[in-house]
Every structure is written in structure tokens, then in C-alpha cells.
Design a protein around this motif. Structure first.
Motif, PDB file in Angstrom:
ATOM      1  N   THR A   1       2.613  16.623  -4.298  1.00  0.00           N
ATOM      2  CA  THR A   1       2.193  16.472  -2.899  1.00  0.00           C
ATOM      3  C   THR A   1       2.348  17.774  -2.107  1.00  0.00           C
ATOM      4  O   THR A   1       3.069  18.685  -2.502  1.00  0.00           O
ATOM      5  CB  THR A   1       2.990  15.350  -2.202  1.00  0.00           C
ATOM      6  OG1 THR A   1       4.382  15.698  -2.195  1.00  0.00           O
ATOM      7  CG2 THR A   1       2.788  14.016  -2.902  1.00  0.00           C
ATOM      8  N   ASP A   2       1.679  17.803  -0.964  1.00  0.00           N
ATOM      9  CA  ASP A   2       1.693  18.958  -0.065  1.00  0.00           C
ATOM     10  C   ASP A   2       2.616  18.645   1.114  1.00  0.00           C
ATOM     11  O   ASP A   2       2.336  17.749   1.911  1.00  0.00           O
ATOM     12  CB  ASP A   2       0.267  19.221   0.433  1.00  0.00           C
ATOM     13  CG  ASP A   2       0.183  20.402   1.383  1.00  0.00           C
ATOM     14  OD1 ASP A   2       1.239  20.970   1.732  1.00  0.00           O
ATOM     15  OD2 ASP A   2      -0.935  20.751   1.795  1.00  0.00           O
ATOM     16  N   GLU A   3       3.711  19.404   1.215  1.00  0.00           N
ATOM     17  CA  GLU A   3       4.703  19.103   2.257  1.00  0.00           C
ATOM     18  C   GLU A   3       4.185  19.350   3.673  1.00  0.00           C
ATOM     19  O   GLU A   3       4.769  18.887   4.645  1.00  0.00           O
ATOM     20  CB  GLU A   3       5.983  19.917   2.026  1.00  0.00           C
ATOM     21  CG  GLU A   3       5.834  21.402   2.173  1.00  0.00           C
ATOM     22  CD  GLU A   3       7.118  22.129   1.801  1.00  0.00           C
ATOM     23  OE1 GLU A   3       8.161  21.826   2.391  1.00  0.00           O
ATOM     24  OE2 GLU A   3       7.066  22.991   0.913  1.00  0.00           O
ATOM     25  N   LYS A   4       3.073  20.092   3.808  1.00  0.00           N
ATOM     26  CA  LYS A   4       2.542  20.384   5.147  1.00  0.00           C
ATOM     27  C   LYS A   4       1.756  19.205   5.727  1.00  0.00           C
ATOM     28  O   LYS A   4       1.424  19.194   6.906  1.00  0.00           O
ATOM     29  CB  LYS A   4       1.663  21.637   5.107  1.00  0.00           C
ATOM     30  CG  LYS A   4       2.449  22.901   4.764  1.00  0.00           C
ATOM     31  CD  LYS A   4       1.603  24.152   4.888  1.00  0.00           C
ATOM     32  CE  LYS A   4       2.430  25.403   4.636  1.00  0.00           C
ATOM     33  NZ  LYS A   4       2.776  25.577   3.233  1.00  0.00           N
ATOM     34  N   GLN A   5       1.444  18.224   4.903  1.00  0.00           N
ATOM     35  CA  GLN A   5       0.691  17.061   5.402  1.00  0.00           C
ATOM     36  C   GLN A   5       1.644  16.068   6.062  1.00  0.00           C
ATOM     37  O   GLN A   5       2.745  15.831   5.542  1.00  0.00           O
ATOM     38  CB  GLN A   5      -0.078  16.404   4.250  1.00  0.00           C
ATOM     39  CG  GLN A   5      -1.195  17.320   3.731  1.00  0.00           C
ATOM     40  CD  GLN A   5      -2.013  16.709   2.600  1.00  0.00           C
ATOM     41  OE1 GLN A   5      -1.493  16.051   1.724  1.00  0.00           O
ATOM     42  NE2 GLN A   5      -3.309  16.961   2.619  1.00  0.00           N
ATOM     43  N   ASP A   6       1.228  15.482   7.182  1.00  0.00           N
ATOM     44  CA  ASP A   6       2.098  14.507   7.846  1.00  0.00           C
ATOM     45  C   ASP A   6       2.217  13.247   6.979  1.00  0.00           C
ATOM     46  O   ASP A   6       1.480  13.070   6.023  1.00  0.00           O
ATOM     47  CB  ASP A   6       1.600  14.188   9.264  1.00  0.00           C
ATOM     48  CG  ASP A   6       0.232  13.526   9.269  1.00  0.00           C
ATOM     49  OD1 ASP A   6       0.003  12.569   8.501  1.00  0.00           O
ATOM     50  OD2 ASP A   6      -0.637  13.982  10.041  1.00  0.00           O
TER      51      ASP A   6
END
Length: 207
Positions: free
Chosen positions: A11-16
Motif C-alpha cells: 500500500t501507499d502510505e500517502k493515501q488517506d
């Protein structure tokens, strides 16, 4: 599922949190076989909240939830496993804390680490990075296809290729017969994570 590592979403940690859950839900519907939550720059509570949310999305799907780096978070949410980096908790301590039944992965960034990892109590190794990528700025080595092929010859443990992999080059990776392929941007940043996952899985299976 025959091969849990086949199409591995990181996953991408920058996504809410809402986007994160949407991406995971859609990716699983598209055929993703494992999900790792990666949170490098966050508090325990924030990571815990995101891990719980993703766990509820994965409920009943048969897709394993892996926590990046943090054994404490994995234990707190009863995740299926942990993926360690070279600077994280040593693998034998992580194994003691997690017990024998959880999945334990370890990133290896060069041949020496690959060889040393063969005797560790881990289930698979992440070969990082196959191609350099904006999501990982501290890459020690770009393995490339040749490096991946050599790594497969040297490893008794299943390998998961990660780094710069997308629809354009995933068949090249799949042709090496590597056990798993992990992606971030190619799924997380697509307009339809479900369609992207479906397409990537079809490309893997076509070789």
C-alpha cells in the motif's frame, strides 16, 4: 490459494484511509493474493487505525494481511504476518514474538544479504529493488532481470520481486518464474485498482 505471493499489493502510505480501503477492496476483487501495509512515517496509533481498517476490508477474502516492519502492530491487530527490512528487528526475535504460524518476510538488497537470509526463520524474501523507483529513494542495488534470475538460483526460499514493476515489464519478471511479484504504484495509483490488478494477473499468467 496455491501461491499466496503471486500478485502482492504493497500500500501507499500517502493515501488517506478511505482511499487505502478502496484500493485494497478493489485490488482483492481484481485478484491480488497478499496485501502489505507499509507505513514508514507514522505514529503507532495512526498505523494501528489503518491496519484495523484494512483487516476489516480483507475479512473473509482469504488474502493475507502483512504488516511492514512493525511486529507490535501485527500482534495488536492479529495480522497474518510481518515483512522486515534489514534495519528492523532481527528475524529470529520477530519469529519468537509472532510464533511459528505467522508469515515472516525479509527484504534483501544485495547478494550477501540473500545468502545470509537462507538460514533465517523466514518464509520468503523480498528482492529489492528490481528497477529503481520513486517510492524507494534509498535503493542500494538495482537487481534487474539478470540479478533476479541469479537470485532465484541461489535461494531455497521463495522470492518476491519488488521495485519499478508495472504492466510494461511484469511479463519479463514473470518469465523468470519468480514466486511473487509486488507492486505499489501500478495498482494504488491506477484509476481502477480492480481492473489494474486483473490486467497484471492476466499478464503474469500469460507467460
Amino acid at each position: 490459494m496455491n501461491n499466496p505471493y503471486q500478485l502482492y499489493l504493497v500500500t501507499d502510505e500517502k493515501q488517506d484511509i478511505a482511499t487505502l480501503c478502496h484500493v485494497v477492496d478493489q485490488a482483492v476483487k481484481g485478484g491480488v493474493s497478499m496485501v502489505q501495509i507499509r507505513e514508514k512515517e507514522t505514529s503507532f496509533r495512526h498505523f494501528l487505525e489503518r491496519a484495523k481498517a484494512v483487516k476489516s476490508v480483507l475479512e473473509g477474502s482469504g488474502v493475507a494481511l502483512i504488516i511492514n516492519d512493525r511486529v507490535d502492530i501485527a500482534l495488536a491487530v492479529d495480522a497474518d504476518g510481518v515483512h522486515l527490512g534489514q534495519s528492523d528487528m532481527p528475524a529470529h526475535i520477530a519469529r519468537q514474538l509472532l510464533g511459528p504460524d505467522k508469515i515472516l518476510g525479509l527484504s534483501v538488497e544485495n547478494e550477501r544479504q540473500l545468502q545470509q537470509a537462507q538460514i533465517l526463520p523466514v518464509d520468503y524474501l523480498g528482492i529489492s529493488a528490481i528497477f529503481s523507483t520513486p517510492t524507494k529513494t534509498n535503493t542500494l542495488k538495482e537487481w534487474g532481470i539478470t540479478g533476479l534470475v541469479n537470485a532465484l538460483k541461489q535461494s531455497d526460499l521463495p522470492l518476491v520481486a519488488i521495485g519499478g514493476i508495472n504492466a510494461k515489464n511484469i511479463q519479463q519478471i514473470a518469465m523468470t518464474k519468480v514466486q511473487g511479484i509486488a507492486l505499489v504504484s501500478a495498482i494504488c495509483h491506477s484509476n481502477s485498482p480492480q481492473q489494474a490488478s486483473k490486467k497484471l494477473l492476466a499478464l503474469i499468467k500469460s507467460v
